[in-house]
Motif scaffolding. Structure first.
Motif, short mmCIF file in Angstrom:
data_model
loop_
_atom_site.label_atom_id
_atom_site.label_comp_id
_atom_site.label_asym_id
_atom_site.label_seq_id
_atom_site.Cartn_x
_atom_site.Cartn_y
_atom_site.Cartn_z
N MET A 28 0.82 -1.14 0.01
CA MET A 28 -0.14 0.06 0.03
C MET A 28 0.89 1.23 0.10
O MET A 28 1.92 1.44 0.75
CB MET A 28 -0.90 0.09 1.44
CG MET A 28 -2.14 -0.98 0.88
SD MET A 28 -3.52 -0.40 0.20
CE MET A 28 -3.83 1.23 0.82
N LEU A 29 0.42 2.30 -0.78
CA LEU A 29 1.31 3.35 -0.75
C LEU A 29 0.64 4.31 0.26
O LEU A 29 -0.33 4.40 0.63
CB LEU A 29 1.14 4.14 -2.35
CG LEU A 29 1.63 3.66 -3.56
CD1 LEU A 29 1.19 4.38 -4.67
CD2 LEU A 29 3.06 3.65 -3.13
N ASN A 30 1.53 5.02 0.70
CA ASN A 30 1.24 6.36 1.75
C ASN A 30 1.10 7.59 0.87
O ASN A 30 2.09 8.06 0.58
CB ASN A 30 2.42 6.43 2.67
CG ASN A 30 1.85 7.61 3.75
OD1 ASN A 30 1.18 8.45 3.46
ND2 ASN A 30 2.64 7.59 4.89
N ILE A 31 -0.19 7.71 0.45
CA ILE A 31 -0.54 8.84 -0.60
C ILE A 31 -0.20 10.16 0.09
O ILE A 31 0.46 10.83 -0.72
CB ILE A 31 -1.80 8.73 -1.06
CG1 ILE A 31 -2.30 7.34 -1.83
CG2 ILE A 31 -2.12 9.82 -1.98
CD1 ILE A 31 -1.58 7.30 -2.80
N ASP A 32 -0.03 10.43 1.20
CA ASP A 32 0.16 11.55 1.93
C ASP A 32 1.99 11.91 1.79
O ASP A 32 2.22 13.08 1.31
CB ASP A 32 -0.33 11.69 3.40
CG ASP A 32 -1.81 11.98 3.28
OD1 ASP A 32 -2.47 12.28 2.59
OD2 ASP A 32 -2.22 11.66 4.61
#
Length: 403
Positions: free
Chosen positions: A1-5
């Motif tokens: 999962m990407l840490n979008i922030d």
């Protein structure tokens, strides 16, 4: 999962406002945004070792040369080319295609046949038309269907023993369709034809392996891949690049020059006349590093979620039609009944949302659908579902204002 922030914090431009609204950048199909690490690479070059490359004995030139050739190796490894010298650094996809078209203009003869797909950007149509005009070769078109997919059932009918070249994009810039390039390459090779794949729209979203594909030529641009404008890549198999004549004459591409005779340098310099975009090439390598640090599996997961979510939400708008419903990535091209796409795009801009309107340099596609153009929202891994919600809300507002 990407840490979008965390990902979004890498892109300083995403913090700006447009017309007093937070920027929602959904024009990634035209150019992606640039992370701070790539910007830092550009600043570092001009601040610390700006010099012309190759042949220089002084320290700055040697440092710049080393960085430039290191970038070539990064690109080679990313695309899994067999040799670094099979990577020609160009000004972008358009120049890369023109290098190949110019070379084959001196090889093809009247009556030879070439095939281009109906889904192409103008950059993968016009150079081949020019080549055919010079040689007398015949240009054939592989048609598309209502879903925006190529009519692969008709491909074998177009292929003949006269077919010399086949051109196709990996991903359609106008519709987002992912084309079956493995099948196209395999079938074309059965007839002895060479294949050029335009990867400009694919490389931001997936990681092509040119040796596995067995593709003859593959081209792309850095500015779609979080890199700078004005630099790109032509990959070609060694034997084919050696077969083609130089594209232009000048410094760097020569071995010896006298007024009686000039001999040409070997690969890759044979196709790299003049001072290149040194900083751009180095920054291209930095962009490759950045995208690989994010991870293409993560990129695909994030972008597919955005594509599905945006498709579902936009289709809830009455009168909205999406063009291109085949297997695709990261692009939604749409219109609303009775409203010109330009008018929608202009209102979205006032609301801080950047999309592209028009025919997207793919006029034959628009002619097929009998429309003047579309509104195109194109996504990148740094976009969010909240931005999709803002897009949908803005489209509804535009529709209410223009209906």
């Amino acid at each position: 999962m990407l840490n979008i922030d965390k990902i979004r914090a890498d892109f300083p431009i995403l913090n700006r406002k447009v017309h007093g609204k937070p920027l929602v950048y959904l024009d990634n199909g035209a150019t992606s945004q640039t992370p701070q690490s790539v910007i830092n690479t550009i600043v570092d070059y001009y601040s610390n070792y700006n010099a012309n490359i190759h042949r220089g004995v002084h320290t700055l030139s040697q440092e710049a040369t080393d960085k430039y050739e290191e970038a070539r190796i990064k690109i080679q490894q990313h695309f899994n080319a067999k040799h670094a010298y099979e990577i020609i650094l160009t000004s972008g996809t358009t120049e890369s295609i023109n290098i190949v078209a110019s070379g084959f203009a001196s090889i093809l003869k009247e009556g030879d046949e070439v095939i281009v797909s109906a889904l192409e950007h103008h950059s993968n149509i016009v150079p081949w038309q020019m080549m055919c005009e010079k040689t007398g070769a015949v240009l054939k078109v592989l048609p598309m269907d209502e879903e925006g997919a190529l009519r692969m059932d008709l491909f074998d009918e177009l292929l003949t023993n006269k077919t010399k070249l086949v051109f196709c994009n990996h991903v359609s810039n106008a519709l987002g369709t992912i084309n079956p390039i493995e099948e196209i390459i395999h079938r074309a090779h059965k007839f002895g034809a060479y294949v050029l794949i335009d990867g400009a729209q694919a490389c931001p979203h997936l990681k092509p392996n040119v040796q596995e594909l067995d593709v003859d030529f593959y081209v792309t641009s850095a500015h779609k891949m979080c890199g700078p404008t004005g630099v790109g890549m032509l990959y070609g198999k060694q034997e084919l690049l050696e077969m083609l004549p130089p594209y232009q004459g000048g410094g760097e591409m020569i071995a010896t020059v006298t007024f009686e005779k000039t001999t040409y340098a070997g690969l890759p310099h044979k196709f790299e006349a003049g001072t290149p975009n040194i900083c751009g090439g180095i920054a291209f390598g930095a962009a490759i590093d950045y995208m690989n640090s994010v991870g293409f599996d993560n990129i695909q997961t994030q972008e597919n979620e955005l594509l599905m979510y945006a498709t579902n939400e936009l289709l809830k708008v009455d009168g909205l039609k999406i063009y291109g419903t085949a297997y695709k990535t990261s692009v939604i091209s749409f219109n609303i009944d009775g409203i010109h796409p330009y008018d929608i795009g202009a209102i979205l801009d006032k609301l801080g949302i950047a999309v592209r309107t028009g025919h997207h340099c793919a006029q034959p596609i628009m002619d097929y659908f009998k429309i003047p153009g579309t509104v195109r929202a194109s996504f990148s891994f740094y976009n969010t579902k909240e931005e999709v919600d803002l897009l949908v809300s803005a489209v509804k507002k535009a529709k209410a204002m223009l209906s």
